[in-house]
Design an enzyme around this catalytic site. Structure first.
Site, PDB file in Angstrom:
ATOM      1  N   GLU A 195       0.862  -1.259  -0.100  1.00  0.00           N
ATOM      2  CA  GLU A 195      -0.030  -0.043   0.090  1.00  0.00           C
ATOM      3  C   GLU A 195       0.741   1.335   0.062  1.00  0.00           C
ATOM      4  O   GLU A 195       0.771   2.210   0.875  1.00  0.00           O
ATOM      5  CB  GLU A 195      -0.881   0.112   1.098  1.00  0.00           C
ATOM      6  CG  GLU A 195      -2.018  -0.944   1.093  1.00  0.00           C
ATOM      7  CD  GLU A 195      -3.161  -0.981   2.127  1.00  0.00           C
ATOM      8  OE1 GLU A 195      -3.056  -0.191   3.035  1.00  0.00           O
ATOM      9  OE2 GLU A 195      -4.316  -1.733   1.920  1.00  0.00           O
ATOM     10  N   GLU A 200      -5.991  -7.897  -0.547  1.00  0.00           N
ATOM     11  CA  GLU A 200      -6.552  -7.340   0.620  1.00  0.00           C
ATOM     12  C   GLU A 200      -8.003  -7.258   0.236  1.00  0.00           C
ATOM     13  O   GLU A 200      -8.045  -6.250  -0.693  1.00  0.00           O
ATOM     14  CB  GLU A 200      -6.040  -6.401   1.355  1.00  0.00           C
ATOM     15  CG  GLU A 200      -4.684  -6.618   2.263  1.00  0.00           C
ATOM     16  CD  GLU A 200      -4.179  -5.522   3.181  1.00  0.00           C
ATOM     17  OE1 GLU A 200      -5.287  -4.448   3.219  1.00  0.00           O
ATOM     18  OE2 GLU A 200      -3.149  -5.204   3.250  1.00  0.00           O
TER      19      GLU A 200
END
Length: 386
Positions: free
Chosen positions: A176, A284
């Site tokens: 991320e 995710e």
């Protein structure tokens, strides 16, 4: 080449056969660092088994032997692998590496599944005490404390060289990246790819985009990932995109209500992948234990199965240290995790039972890849044989 039997199985099972890898993210290796203004990174390196742990072998056993999952994403911290005192690069804490390798080997060698290596650092290094915002952005030349792009490449060259002979290891370049130029994310990604391939490793690489690598944000804003991420170069053509996509109102995974339909918010990303003939993993995603999330989680997994651009997924999250806490999607209620045996704070069934077993487990393809190297092209699809 797939056997005639495998090809027939692909036809009979329809679009779901495009998913080669399915499993869970193992969260725990990034635990145990605490915020302290006096001592940034307080808790490093921490005590293994007390402050942090990569996997619980018994939990992995259940997910493989009973649930027939073939993919685990294993998180770790750069600052533990490469201590701040020596800096990001090729100098490792060998004790920490050995512990991490033990977890990876258990998944890939002992259990025969695939493992994504996950530096859970948000493209930052030197202070993980208040993730996801603390630490210096890797490659930020205006920050004298920042690790360089070259150092990021050196790190990945060293790590890849140590796993190059394990074809079931997948190199997830970074968790991320956010709040940085998309061009710098690409530059760091490319440095890592170049260093990995320089070792001779041909393992599958999955690389992130900017803006938390969110699928919904891939083509949005003034500096979108879509404008630059297709420019990466991999001499062995074995790199896919690493995407995260939560279903709540702000895509954070912090809320229990699922309102952001995947077929709507992934549509632009999917078209972008088609345009550049690229593949992706969604590593995710998650939801709470309510009817709305059950329907939307089903839609998410079905969407990936129906679009050949998506070849694998890991749901967030299992891991040995969650206890009654929830990794996502519960408005901070303590409803447990996707770790087998997880329970809520009141002792009722946790998210493993109410989300994994009831919603996600029935969607795991009966045929997955269990042998050979991980690849953007996938491999032979077979039933789990133990």
């Amino acid at each position: 080449m797939k056997s005639t039997l495998s090809l027939l199985a692909c036809l009979l099972t329809g679009a779901s056969a495009t998913i080669y890898y399915a499993g869970v993210a193992e969260s725990g290796g990034e635990f145990g660092v605490y915020s302290s203004t006096a001592t940034p990174g307080f808790g490093l390196p921490g005590t293994f088994g007390v402050d942090y742990q990569f996997i619980n072998q018994a939990g992995v056993d259940v997910h493989v032997d009973q649930n027939h999952l073939n993919l685990f994403r294993i998180a770790f911290l750069l600052e533990r692998m490469c201590p701040v005192a020596t800096g990001l690069g090729a100098s490792f804490n060998e004790t920490h590496f050995d512990l991490f390798k033990d977890a990876v080997d258990y998944v890939t060698v002992t259990k025969g599944a695939y493992a994504i290596l996950d530096p859970h650092n948000y493209m930052r290094y030197n202070d993980p005490s208040s993730q996801p915002y603390s630490g210096s952005v890797i490659g930020n030349t205006s920050d004298v404390t920042a690790a360089t792009t070259a150092q990021f490449g050196e790190f990945w060259g060293e790590l890849a060289g140590r796993f190059a002979d394990n074809e079931k290891v997948i190199f997830g370049l970074m968790n991320e990246p956010h709040d940085m130029p998309s061009s710098l994310v690409l530059e760091n990604n490319q440095a890592a790819i170049d260093a990995i391939r320089a070792t001779g490793a041909e393992n599958l690489i999955i690389m992130p985009g900017n803006s938390w690598t969110g699928g919904h944000a891939w083509t949005e804003g003034t500096d979108p990932s879509s404008a630059v991420m297709y420019q990466f170069k991999d001499p062995v053509n074995n790199t896919a995109l690493d995407i995260h996509e939560y279903l709540d109102v702000d895509f954070s995974g912090g809320h229990s209500e699922c309102v952001s339909a995947p077929e709507t918010y992934l549509a632009n990303l999917t078209e972008w992948l088609k345009t550049y003939q690229l593949k992706a993993f969604i590593t995710e995603f998650g939801g709470a234990n309510n009817t709305g999330c059950a329907a939307m989680l089903t839609d998410m997994v079905d969407y990936m199965a129906d679009n050949e651009e998506y070849i694998g997924w890991t749901a967030w999250a299992a891991g040995p240290f969650w206890g009654a806490s929830s990794p996502c999607c519960t408005d901070s209620l303590q409803l447990g995790s996707l770790e087998p045996g997880s329970t809520a704070a009141d002792g009722s069934p946790g998210l493993y039972t109410t989300v994994w077993l009831e919603t996600l487990q029935p969607l795991v393809p009966s045929l997955l890849q269990w042998s050979g190297g991980a690849s953007v092209a996938g491999g032979e699809l077979v039933a789990f044989s133990g």
